[in-house]
Design an enzyme around this catalytic site. Structure first.
Site, PDB file in Angstrom:
ATOM      1  N   ASP A 220       0.856  -1.187   0.000  1.00  0.00           N
ATOM      2  CA  ASP A 220       0.000   0.000   0.000  1.00  0.00           C
ATOM      3  C   ASP A 220       0.896   1.243   0.000  1.00  0.00           C
ATOM      4  O   ASP A 220       1.962   1.233   0.611  1.00  0.00           O
ATOM      5  CB  ASP A 220      -0.883   0.001   1.258  1.00  0.00           C
ATOM      6  CG  ASP A 220      -2.166   0.792   1.078  1.00  0.00           C
ATOM      7  OD1 ASP A 220      -3.250   0.196   1.126  1.00  0.00           O
ATOM      8  OD2 ASP A 220      -2.077   2.030   0.888  1.00  0.00           O
TER       9      ASP A 220
ATOM     10  N   ASP B 222       3.975   1.885  -4.334  1.00  0.00           N
ATOM     11  CA  ASP B 222       2.948   2.403  -5.237  1.00  0.00           C
ATOM     12  C   ASP B 222       2.855   1.446  -6.432  1.00  0.00           C
ATOM     13  O   ASP B 222       3.856   1.233  -7.129  1.00  0.00           O
ATOM     14  CB  ASP B 222       3.393   3.815  -5.679  1.00  0.00           C
ATOM     15  CG  ASP B 222       2.399   4.484  -6.599  1.00  0.00           C
ATOM     16  OD1 ASP B 222       1.714   3.776  -7.364  1.00  0.00           O
ATOM     17  OD2 ASP B 222       2.325   5.720  -6.567  1.00  0.00           O
TER      18      ASP B 222
ATOM     19  N   LEU C 125       6.850  -4.267  -9.485  1.00  0.00           N
ATOM     20  CA  LEU C 125       7.039  -4.921  -8.188  1.00  0.00           C
ATOM     21  C   LEU C 125       7.505  -6.346  -8.431  1.00  0.00           C
ATOM     22  O   LEU C 125       6.781  -7.143  -9.046  1.00  0.00           O
ATOM     23  CB  LEU C 125       5.701  -4.920  -7.425  1.00  0.00           C
ATOM     24  CG  LEU C 125       5.673  -5.595  -6.060  1.00  0.00           C
ATOM     25  CD1 LEU C 125       6.566  -4.851  -5.063  1.00  0.00           C
ATOM     26  CD2 LEU C 125       4.228  -5.642  -5.519  1.00  0.00           C
TER      27      LEU C 125
ATOM     28  N   LYS D  38      -3.753   6.285 -13.479  1.00  0.00           N
ATOM     29  CA  LYS D  38      -2.476   5.546 -13.475  1.00  0.00           C
ATOM     30  C   LYS D  38      -2.546   4.349 -12.535  1.00  0.00           C
ATOM     31  O   LYS D  38      -2.050   3.269 -12.839  1.00  0.00           O
ATOM     32  CB  LYS D  38      -1.336   6.463 -13.007  1.00  0.00           C
ATOM     33  CG  LYS D  38      -0.843   7.428 -14.042  1.00  0.00           C
ATOM     34  CD  LYS D  38       0.369   8.169 -13.466  1.00  0.00           C
ATOM     35  CE  LYS D  38       0.823   9.264 -14.394  1.00  0.00           C
ATOM     36  NZ  LYS D  38       1.842  10.131 -13.742  1.00  0.00           N
TER      37      LYS D  38
ATOM     38  N   ASN E  89       1.151  -3.766 -14.074  1.00  0.00           N
ATOM     39  CA  ASN E  89       2.238  -4.305 -13.235  1.00  0.00           C
ATOM     40  C   ASN E  89       1.814  -5.567 -12.491  1.00  0.00           C
ATOM     41  O   ASN E  89       2.569  -6.537 -12.420  1.00  0.00           O
ATOM     42  CB  ASN E  89       2.716  -3.234 -12.250  1.00  0.00           C
ATOM     43  CG  ASN E  89       3.528  -2.155 -12.941  1.00  0.00           C
ATOM     44  OD1 ASN E  89       4.232  -2.419 -13.917  1.00  0.00           O
ATOM     45  ND2 ASN E  89       3.422  -0.930 -12.460  1.00  0.00           N
TER      46      ASN E  89
ATOM     47  N   TYR F 226     -11.897   7.311 -12.662  1.00  0.00           N
ATOM     48  CA  TYR F 226     -12.151   6.068 -11.922  1.00  0.00           C
ATOM     49  C   TYR F 226     -12.870   5.057 -12.818  1.00  0.00           C
ATOM     50  O   TYR F 226     -12.418   3.928 -12.987  1.00  0.00           O
ATOM     51  CB  TYR F 226     -12.989   6.402 -10.697  1.00  0.00           C
ATOM     52  CG  TYR F 226     -13.276   5.244  -9.764  1.00  0.00           C
ATOM     53  CD1 TYR F 226     -12.287   4.727  -8.946  1.00  0.00           C
ATOM     54  CD2 TYR F 226     -14.553   4.696  -9.689  1.00  0.00           C
ATOM     55  CE1 TYR F 226     -12.555   3.684  -8.061  1.00  0.00           C
ATOM     56  CE2 TYR F 226     -14.829   3.660  -8.810  1.00  0.00           C
ATOM     57  CZ  TYR F 226     -13.831   3.151  -7.996  1.00  0.00           C
ATOM     58  OH  TYR F 226     -14.111   2.117  -7.131  1.00  0.00           O
TER      59      TYR F 226
ATOM     60  N   LYS G 288     -11.070   1.823 -14.354  1.00  0.00           N
ATOM     61  CA  LYS G 288     -11.496   0.465 -13.958  1.00  0.00           C
ATOM     62  C   LYS G 288     -11.957  -0.342 -15.170  1.00  0.00           C
ATOM     63  O   LYS G 288     -11.791  -1.564 -15.211  1.00  0.00           O
ATOM     64  CB  LYS G 288     -12.628   0.562 -12.934  1.00  0.00           C
ATOM     65  CG  LYS G 288     -12.184   1.054 -11.562  1.00  0.00           C
ATOM     66  CD  LYS G 288     -11.464  -0.049 -10.783  1.00  0.00           C
ATOM     67  CE  LYS G 288     -11.181   0.375  -9.363  1.00  0.00           C
ATOM     68  NZ  LYS G 288     -10.537  -0.677  -8.579  1.00  0.00           N
TER      69      LYS G 288
ATOM     70  N   TYR H  18      -4.971 -10.243 -20.883  1.00  0.00           N
ATOM     71  CA  TYR H  18      -3.915 -11.107 -20.334  1.00  0.00           C
ATOM     72  C   TYR H  18      -4.409 -12.554 -20.284  1.00  0.00           C
ATOM     73  O   TYR H  18      -3.633 -13.482 -20.465  1.00  0.00           O
ATOM     74  CB  TYR H  18      -3.456 -10.640 -18.940  1.00  0.00           C
ATOM     75  CG  TYR H  18      -2.260  -9.712 -18.995  1.00  0.00           C
ATOM     76  CD1 TYR H  18      -2.417  -8.376 -19.307  1.00  0.00           C
ATOM     77  CD2 TYR H  18      -0.964 -10.186 -18.766  1.00  0.00           C
ATOM     78  CE1 TYR H  18      -1.328  -7.518 -19.373  1.00  0.00           C
ATOM     79  CE2 TYR H  18       0.131  -9.334 -18.830  1.00  0.00           C
ATOM     80  CZ  TYR H  18      -0.057  -8.008 -19.134  1.00  0.00           C
ATOM     81  OH  TYR H  18       1.030  -7.172 -19.201  1.00  0.00           O
TER      82      TYR H  18
ATOM     83  N   GLN I  31      -4.365 -13.607 -24.098  1.00  0.00           N
ATOM     84  CA  GLN I  31      -3.034 -13.613 -24.701  1.00  0.00           C
ATOM     85  C   GLN I  31      -2.043 -14.496 -23.947  1.00  0.00           C
ATOM     86  O   GLN I  31      -1.185 -15.109 -24.560  1.00  0.00           O
ATOM     87  CB  GLN I  31      -2.511 -12.168 -24.705  1.00  0.00           C
ATOM     88  CG  GLN I  31      -1.638 -11.829 -25.895  1.00  0.00           C
ATOM     89  CD  GLN I  31      -1.370 -10.317 -25.936  1.00  0.00           C
ATOM     90  OE1 GLN I  31      -2.251  -9.508 -25.727  1.00  0.00           O
ATOM     91  NE2 GLN I  31      -0.129  -9.943 -26.196  1.00  0.00           N
TER      92      GLN I  31
END
Ligand code: NAD
Ligand code: UDP
Ligand code: UDP
Length: 317
Positions: A35, A60, A65, A93, A101, A147, A151, A161, A164
């Protein structure tokens, strides 16, 4: 047979995320909470910090990550209109780069991944109640778009994803959920009205108060999310999760005044732009796929929420 997993919860210090972390720990798993504390707080997870199976990382999700986990729940994103409109570019973003990510991470690890999508993908709906096949009525350039469209794009990424890269995805469209650990200044209607009623301040009704929502208690919602994640591999969603009992905002104010015994007066404020007129989930798909329906009635949930805010306000007085 129980298999202990290492589970990542993004947005784990927020309202829903903190309840989810608690539930997954109670189920016997290891939890990594990621977070950036944009709207979440350490207070929400204070009671988990001593647990050896719980780990907290300030990060973030718009940045890559690289970690090792078995499963991912992606909840990171401010959810209150006040908060997500405060820095709308960051909101988009978070939804879009954050999804890329987390999907990249899931792809590398071949991990199952859950996305906290929203009833806002339906915008100001023209179909009522909303079913998952309704494609929505969203203003792409309005103040809620950061938002809603963020979303929607995240849902697109999840399904691409899958197509693919054959990822194992789960997408829930969450309808208005309330409960303990909403922030006092969260800005959403249930916490606003309860805090105003307990403080004896005017209850701020935006617009006529005839607009409707359907409110789900947090424990019911978390059960739905966990069930969706645990069900068989062919289920991807999107699946609506919410409590299909519709109520007007004016009626909600009256209930909260009655339940708190407050002397607060009603105060009318302008209706925010693009505020949906009517919203209520059709949850028959969730019933069929994961045998889920909410069990906590609105009055019962409101009472628990009132008790929480009452304690909090007294402690900080
Ligand atoms: P919340 O604001 O309490 O929690 C969001 C959490 O995400 C916070 O802890 C915040 O600090 C964190 N966060 C925000 N941006 C981040 C970033 N870039 N990187 C890392 N962490 C970040 O809101 P909530 O009600 O708990 O909502 C959780 C999720 O559920 C959100 O994705 C929201 O869109 C979704 N959702 C909630 C509801 C609801 O009624 N509560 C309804 C629909 C969808
Ligand atoms: N990513 C990440 N952790 C990982 C693997 C990927 O954060 O363990 C990020 C990485 O920044 C990348 C994004 O996820 O940009 C998408 O990854 P993917 O492999 O799908 O795309 P590519 O790396 O080919 O752009
Ligand atoms: N609302 C209100 N007073 C408040 C906060 C919200 O009348 O203090 C109204 C808001 O205009 C909307 C509904 O309550 O019609 C639900 O708002 P919320 O921000 O909780 O969630 P939304 O469903 O709009 O994302």
């Amino acid at each position: 047979m129980f298999k202990r997993k290492r589970i990542l919860v993004t947005g784990g210090a927020g309202f829903l995320g903190s309840h989810l972390c608690e539930r997954l720990l109670a189920d016997g798993h290891d939890v990594l909470c990621v977070d950036n504390f944009y709207t979440g707080t350490r207070d929400n997870i204070l009671q988990l910090l001593d647990n050896k199976r719980f780990e907290l990382m300030r990060h973030d999700v718009t940045f890559p990550l690289y970690i090792e986990v078995d499963e991912i729940y992606n909840l990171a994103c401010p959810a209150s209109p006040n908060h997500y409109q405060h820095d709308p570019v960051q909101t988009t973003k978070t939804s879009v780069h954050g999804a890329i990510n987390m999907l990249g991470l899931a792809k590398r690890l071949r991990a199952r991944i859950f996305q906290a999508s929203t009833s806002e993908v339906y915008g100001d709906p023209t179909v009522h109640p909303q079913t998952e096949d309704y494609r929505g009525h969203v203003n792409p350039i309005g103040p809620r778009a950061c938002y809603d469209e963020g979303k929607r794009c995240a849902e697109t990424l999840f399904f691409d994803y899958r197509r693919q890269h054959n990822l194992n995805i789960r997408v829930a469209r969450i309808f208005n959920t309330y409960g303990p650990r909403m922030h006092v200044n969260d800005g959403r209607v249930v916490s606003n009205f309860i805090v105003q009623a307990l403080r004896g301040e005017p209850i701020t009704i935006y617009g006529s108060g005839r607009q409707t929502r359907a409110f789900c208690y947090v424990d019911d919602l978390i059960e739905g999310i966990v069930r969706l994640m645990r069900t068989s591999d062919d289920v991807t969603g999107p699946v609506n999760l919410g409590n299909p009992v519709e109520i007007s905002i004016g009626e909600l104010a009256a209930r909260i005044i009655a339940l708190t015994g407050s002397r607060s007066q009603l105060h009318t404020a302008p209706l925010p732009e693009d505020d949906p007129v009517q919203r209520c989930p059709d949850i028959s798909l969730a019933g069929r796929l994961i045998d889920w329906k909410p069990t906590i009635e609105l009055n019962q949930g409101l009472q628990r929420c009132i008790a929480y805010f009452d304690d909090l306000l007294r402690a900080s007085a």
